[in-house]
Design an enzyme around this catalytic site. Structure first.
Site, PDB file in Angstrom:
ATOM      1  N   SER A 241       0.790  -1.242   0.000  1.00  0.00           N
ATOM      2  CA  SER A 241       0.000   0.000   0.000  1.00  0.00           C
ATOM      3  C   SER A 241       0.822   1.291   0.000  1.00  0.00           C
ATOM      4  O   SER A 241       0.269   2.366  -0.178  1.00  0.00           O
ATOM      5  CB  SER A 241      -0.958   0.012   1.196  1.00  0.00           C
ATOM      6  N   LYS A 286      -5.993   5.062   8.106  1.00  0.00           N
ATOM      7  CA  LYS A 286      -4.852   5.829   7.590  1.00  0.00           C
ATOM      8  C   LYS A 286      -5.132   7.325   7.590  1.00  0.00           C
ATOM      9  O   LYS A 286      -4.217   8.133   7.803  1.00  0.00           O
ATOM     10  CB  LYS A 286      -4.483   5.318   6.192  1.00  0.00           C
TER      11      LYS A 286
END
Length: 346
Positions: A241, A286
């Site tokens: 990611s 996040k």
């Protein structure tokens, strides 16, 4: 009688305390069939990525992470009560019959592939040549009931088969596919920097008896050759990611113009070798991590505007936590570069 009663009460009390303590400790170590993800950190990429004689920046690019772990009773309850912690059933995280060790190995190799793609995209964007040197294959999973079980393990790097080296994993697979069940094949591999050999007898796959093999899932082990040289130190960070942010940091060090313009820029998204930015898990966590770290801009995978895209989930979370951080939709690496090139200097 009173003395006996007090003594008995004391024993009951101590026994109850001991039982509660044992239940508490047991709850910590008893794993449930779930994984918990929670906000991790936003980490500056300058100290992690180093291009030889690269340009410096005024701001920072930051990768964002989630903390992921197997749930116990307490972390399960905490996740149920917390808005920005998520529970995932075991089968959403682990492949069928995959062990925790194999999952960890898979995540590290996904990270390795992400780094290779990031370097490739960044150097080509900067107009610099890219070459590869194939080194072998990594074992990422061993199939139960097949010859490799108990012999090879996740993380082993196979670099020779019957004394031959191959230019790609396709050639490795092709070599085995030309053999028949019962034939023996000798593998030379590296495990924790120690060279080992293992001779295994090929066996048909249960789901496809026409195919034979030893029962491993694999990924290429290849080295990217670029000039100037680049180092990417990710330690134990796993998964793909951080690909977009790796690419931006590498490209920024290769080119004179500073794309950060003095801002704190976080983001996430996988990177394909053609520059496509892909979705990731845990976008909500996040966003929380980036906001806590003081990010001013967050680059989120747009997924071409689909209804449940990472970008839309990021915007919703940003609104919920009342952050001033700007959320920017990104479909490709070029999208990110174009946005940052137009950004006014801070």
């Amino acid at each position: 009688m009173e003395g006996v009663t007090l003594a008995m009460r004391k024993k009951i009390y101590l026994g109850s305390v001991l039982l509660i303590a044992l239940l508490f400790i047991g709850g910590m170590y008893y794993s449930l069939p779930y994984y918990v993800s929670k906000p991790g950190m936003a980490k500056e990429l300058g100290p992690i990525i180093s291009v030889e004689d690269g340009y410096k920046d005024e701001g920072n690019f930051m990768l964002t992470t989630v903390r992921m772990g197997r749930a116990n009773i307490y972390s399960y309850l905490e996740a149920k009560l917390s808005k920005y912690e998520e529970l995932y059933p075991l089968e959403r995280i682990l492949y069928k019959k995959e062990t925790q060790e194999e999952y960890n190995a898979r995540q590290l190799h996904l990270m390795a592939g992400s780094k290779l793609n990031a370097i490739d995209v960044a150097y080509r964007k900067a107009g610099l040549p890219v070459q590869y040197k194939y080194k072998g294959i990594y074992v990422v999973q061993v199939v139960p009931g097949m010859p490799a079980e108990g012999k090879l393990q996740a993380g082993d790097r196979i670099f020779k088969v019957d004394g031959h080296q191959f230019p790609s994993s396709e050639k490795f697979i092709d070599y085995l596919s030309r053999k028949t069940a019962g034939e023996q094949v000798t593998f030379t591999y590296l495990r924790k920097n120690v060279t080992k050999t293992e001779t295994l007898r090929l066996q048909p796959f249960k789901e496809d008896p026409k195919r034979v093999g030893i029962g491993i899932s694999l990924v290429d082990d290849k080295e990217i050759i670029v000039n100037p040289k680049v180092k990417v130190k990710t330690d134990e960070i796993g998964g793909p990611s951080a690909g977009l942010m790796f690419t931006l940091e590498i490209y920024n060090q290769l080119t004179k113009e500073d794309l950060t313009k003095g801002y704190q820029i976080a983001g996430t998204g996988t990177i394909e070798v053609d520059g496509t930015v892909g979705p990731i898990g845990g976008i909500e966590q996040k966003i929380v991590a980036a906001d806590k770290a003081g990010a001013e801009i967050f680059l989120a995978p747009n997924e071409k505007g689909v209804k449940n895209s990472n970008y839309r989930a990021a915007v919703k979370t940003a609104r919920d936590i009342k952050t001033k951080m700007k959320i920017i939709p990104i479909d490709t690496f070029d999208d990110a570069v174009n946005y940052l090139e137009k950004l006014p200097k801070k």
